[in-house]
Write a protein that holds these residues in place. Structure first.
Motif, PDB file in Angstrom:
ATOM      1  N   ILE A 160       0.812  -1.090  -0.105  1.00 51.00           N
ATOM      2  CA  ILE A 160       0.018   0.030  -0.043  1.00 51.00           C
ATOM      3  C   ILE A 160       0.853   1.218   0.068  1.00 51.00           C
ATOM      4  N   LEU A 161       0.547   2.131  -0.803  1.00 49.92           N
ATOM      5  CA  LEU A 161       1.241   3.418  -1.077  1.00 49.92           C
ATOM      6  C   LEU A 161       0.655   4.498  -0.027  1.00 49.92           C
ATOM      7  N   TYR A 162      -0.504   4.725  -0.315  1.00 49.10           N
ATOM      8  CA  TYR A 162      -1.400   5.600   0.464  1.00 49.10           C
ATOM      9  C   TYR A 162      -2.907   5.512   0.408  1.00 49.10           C
ATOM     10  N   ALA A 163      -3.519   6.265   0.933  1.00 48.75           N
ATOM     11  CA  ALA A 163      -5.261   6.284   0.918  1.00 48.75           C
ATOM     12  C   ALA A 163      -5.528   7.636   0.901  1.00 48.75           C
ATOM     13  N   GLU A 164      -6.757   7.865  -0.230  1.00 46.38           N
ATOM     14  CA  GLU A 164      -7.201   9.407  -0.367  1.00 46.38           C
ATOM     15  C   GLU A 164      -8.345   9.185  -0.057  1.00 46.38           C
ATOM     16  N   VAL A 189     -10.604   3.884   7.543  1.00 47.63           N
ATOM     17  CA  VAL A 189      -9.402   2.983   6.985  1.00 47.63           C
ATOM     18  C   VAL A 189      -8.304   3.099   7.770  1.00 47.63           C
ATOM     19  N   ASN A 190      -8.125   4.489   8.454  1.00 45.64           N
ATOM     20  CA  ASN A 190      -6.965   4.670   9.360  1.00 45.64           C
ATOM     21  C   ASN A 190      -7.030   3.656  10.301  1.00 45.64           C
ATOM     22  N   GLU A 191      -8.186   3.191  10.743  1.00 45.48           N
ATOM     23  CA  GLU A 191      -8.186   2.228  11.981  1.00 45.48           C
ATOM     24  C   GLU A 191      -7.767   0.918  11.516  1.00 45.48           C
ATOM     25  N   LEU A 192      -8.006   0.572  10.071  1.00 45.58           N
ATOM     26  CA  LEU A 192      -7.499  -0.525   9.625  1.00 45.58           C
ATOM     27  C   LEU A 192      -5.895  -0.811   9.395  1.00 45.58           C
ATOM     28  N   LEU A 193      -5.238   0.550   9.558  1.00 37.98           N
ATOM     29  CA  LEU A 193      -3.858   0.306   8.860  1.00 37.98           C
ATOM     30  C   LEU A 193      -2.882   0.291  10.250  1.00 37.98           C
ATOM     31  N   PRO A 194      -1.867  -0.448  10.190  1.00 39.00           N
ATOM     32  CA  PRO A 194      -0.859  -0.527  11.175  1.00 39.00           C
ATOM     33  C   PRO A 194      -0.279   0.896  11.600  1.00 39.00           C
ATOM     34  N   LYS A 195      -0.485   1.384  12.868  1.00 41.35           N
ATOM     35  CA  LYS A 195       0.125   2.676  13.176  1.00 41.35           C
ATOM     36  C   LYS A 195       1.298   2.944  12.959  1.00 41.35           C
ATOM     37  N   ASP A 196       2.163   1.840  13.176  1.00 41.28           N
ATOM     38  CA  ASP A 196       3.675   1.770  13.037  1.00 41.28           C
ATOM     39  C   ASP A 196       4.159   2.117  11.656  1.00 41.28           C
ATOM     40  N   PHE A 198       1.800   3.656   8.956  1.00 40.19           N
ATOM     41  CA  PHE A 198       0.682   4.562   8.195  1.00 40.19           C
ATOM     42  C   PHE A 198       0.676   5.806   9.106  1.00 40.19           C
ATOM     43  N   PHE A 199       0.580   6.912   8.524  1.00 41.38           N
ATOM     44  CA  PHE A 199       0.265   8.137   9.155  1.00 41.38           C
ATOM     45  C   PHE A 199      -0.560   9.034   8.276  1.00 41.38           C
ATOM     46  N   ARG A 200      -1.836   9.726   9.049  1.00 42.96           N
ATOM     47  CA  ARG A 200      -2.532  10.345   8.336  1.00 42.96           C
ATOM     48  C   ARG A 200      -2.015  11.915   8.286  1.00 42.96           C
ATOM     49  N   ILE A 201      -1.207  12.132   7.112  1.00 45.38           N
ATOM     50  CA  ILE A 201      -0.522  13.480   6.965  1.00 45.38           C
ATOM     51  C   ILE A 201      -1.466  14.505   6.666  1.00 45.38           C
ATOM     52  N   HIS A 202      -2.678  14.192   6.207  1.00 45.26           N
ATOM     53  CA  HIS A 202      -3.648  15.327   5.870  1.00 45.26           C
ATOM     54  C   HIS A 202      -5.137  14.794   5.960  1.00 45.26           C
ATOM     55  N   ASN A 203      -5.861  15.600   6.134  1.00 45.62           N
ATOM     56  CA  ASN A 203      -7.240  15.278   6.457  1.00 45.62           C
ATOM     57  C   ASN A 203      -7.800  14.408   5.211  1.00 45.62           C
ATOM     58  N   SER A 204      -7.191  14.443   3.977  1.00 43.79           N
ATOM     59  CA  SER A 204      -7.457  13.818   2.942  1.00 43.79           C
ATOM     60  C   SER A 204      -6.623  12.399   2.352  1.00 43.79           C
ATOM     61  N   PHE A 205      -5.603  12.253   3.160  1.00 39.33           N
ATOM     62  CA  PHE A 205      -4.627  11.276   2.932  1.00 39.33           C
ATOM     63  C   PHE A 205      -4.068  10.761   4.001  1.00 39.33           C
ATOM     64  N   ILE A 206      -3.577   9.569   3.810  1.00 37.97           N
ATOM     65  CA  ILE A 206      -2.914   8.468   4.670  1.00 37.97           C
ATOM     66  C   ILE A 206      -1.660   7.780   3.868  1.00 37.97           C
ATOM     67  N   ILE A 207      -0.712   8.083   4.462  1.00 38.55           N
ATOM     68  CA  ILE A 207       0.582   7.636   3.659  1.00 38.55           C
ATOM     69  C   ILE A 207       1.245   6.451   4.512  1.00 38.55           C
ATOM     70  N   ASN A 208       1.961   5.716   3.852  1.00 39.49           N
ATOM     71  CA  ASN A 208       2.793   4.609   4.030  1.00 39.49           C
ATOM     72  C   ASN A 208       4.135   5.270   4.270  1.00 39.49           C
ATOM     73  N   LYS A 236      -0.646  18.551  10.903  1.00 42.57           N
ATOM     74  CA  LYS A 236      -0.009  17.464  11.079  1.00 42.57           C
ATOM     75  C   LYS A 236       1.748  17.522  11.069  1.00 42.57           C
ATOM     76  N   LYS A 237       2.135  18.545  10.440  1.00 44.19           N
ATOM     77  CA  LYS A 237       3.690  18.788  10.293  1.00 44.19           C
ATOM     78  C   LYS A 237       4.381  18.396  11.522  1.00 44.19           C
ATOM     79  N   SER A 238       3.907  18.939  12.766  1.00 44.25           N
ATOM     80  CA  SER A 238       4.821  18.726  13.749  1.00 44.25           C
ATOM     81  C   SER A 238       5.119  17.242  13.946  1.00 44.25           C
ATOM     82  N   ASP A 239       3.758  16.590  13.998  1.00 46.21           N
ATOM     83  CA  ASP A 239       3.898  15.314  14.298  1.00 46.21           C
ATOM     84  C   ASP A 239       4.470  14.351  13.392  1.00 46.21           C
ATOM     85  N   PHE A 240       4.398  14.895  12.060  1.00 46.40           N
ATOM     86  CA  PHE A 240       5.076  14.373  10.989  1.00 46.40           C
ATOM     87  C   PHE A 240       6.595  14.469  11.032  1.00 46.40           C
ATOM     88  N   LEU A 241       7.241  15.529  11.506  1.00 50.27           N
ATOM     89  CA  LEU A 241       8.703  15.877  11.584  1.00 50.27           C
ATOM     90  C   LEU A 241       9.108  14.974  12.813  1.00 50.27           C
TER      91      LEU A 241
END
Length: 244
Positions: A160-164, A189-196, A198-208, A236-241
């Protein structure tokens, strides 16, 4: 015993149908009956009978419109009608059979056999699904389970690359170029993906996170190994960094 729900706008016809079903066969019990199709739809949203016997001619909503509005279709529908010309149309609208009024005993027995065959097939699929889900939950290398389009998909995180997000729907983008449309919000979808991973980087996107190739700080987006550009929201920028 097969639990049946009856829908017919005429109370006398409903009583007659109930009498015929329970007296012609010791395999059916009527658990609910409705003269109002809208009340029947509400009932069937939260209850799943073994079968539904549905009159085809009702003034406020005919039987075909009723079938189209059914959200839960995990049970067989039998059309009841006094008019033989509805038979072919009925079968095209997801009904497994039709019965002509007044009901003939032999016809009813054939219909019951079809109902049992339908339910047996569905139960087999349900058992198989449960076996697969249990196996996957117990496995050392648990895969991500996606239920979509009448089938179960078992995916590795690496696929999986990402979810939109697309409102009440979401799309999974896979490394092999496939796109999988899901009838789930991105939050689900976010609840299905492993938290270690995948990260919800934006309201519209979750990335691997393992698929990030670049992070463009000035413009605020990441580039994945597939060259897809995904925006990073300010919230999400601070958590992402912190993660990278």
């Amino acid at each position: 015993m097969l639990e049946a729900v009856l829908v017919d706008d005429e109370i006398k016809a409903l009583q007659s149908l109930s009498w015929e079903l329970t007296n012609f066969s010791d395999e059916i019990t009527v658990v609910a009956s409705f003269t109002d199709p809208f009340e029947a739809l509400e009932y069937l949203q939260v209850n799943t009978p073994d079968c539904l016997f549905l009159d085809i001619e009702m003034p406020t909503m005919d039987g075909f419109q009723f079938i189209q509005k059914l959200q839960n279709k995990d049970f067989p529908v039998v059309i009841t009608t006094a008019y033989n010309q509805y038979a072919i149309k009925a079968l095209k609208h997801e009904a497994i059979d039709y019965l002509l009024k007044p009901i003939d005993t032999d016809d009813l027995n054939l219909t019951i056999a079809k109902i049992r065959k339908f339910n047996s097939k569905n139960n087999t699929y349900e058992k198989l699904e449960n076996i697969l889900l249990k196996f996957n939950s117990d496995s050392k290398h648990k895969k991500i389970t996606i239920n979509t389009d009448g089938k179960l998909l078992f995916l590795e995180s690496d696929e999986i690359l990402y979810a939109e997000s697309d409102g009440n729907y979401s799309t999974l983008y896979l490394t092999d170029g496939q796109k999988i449309l899901l009838t789930k919000k991105l939050k689900e979808v976010n609840e299905l993906l492993p938290k270690d991973t995948f990260f919800r980087i934006h309201n519209s996107f979750i990335i691997n996170m393992q698929k990030i190739k670049e992070f463009i700080k000035t413009d605020g987006y990441v580039i994945l190994e597939s060259n897809h550009k995904i925006p990073v929201s300010r919230q999400k920028k601070s958590d992402f960094l912190d993660l990278i």
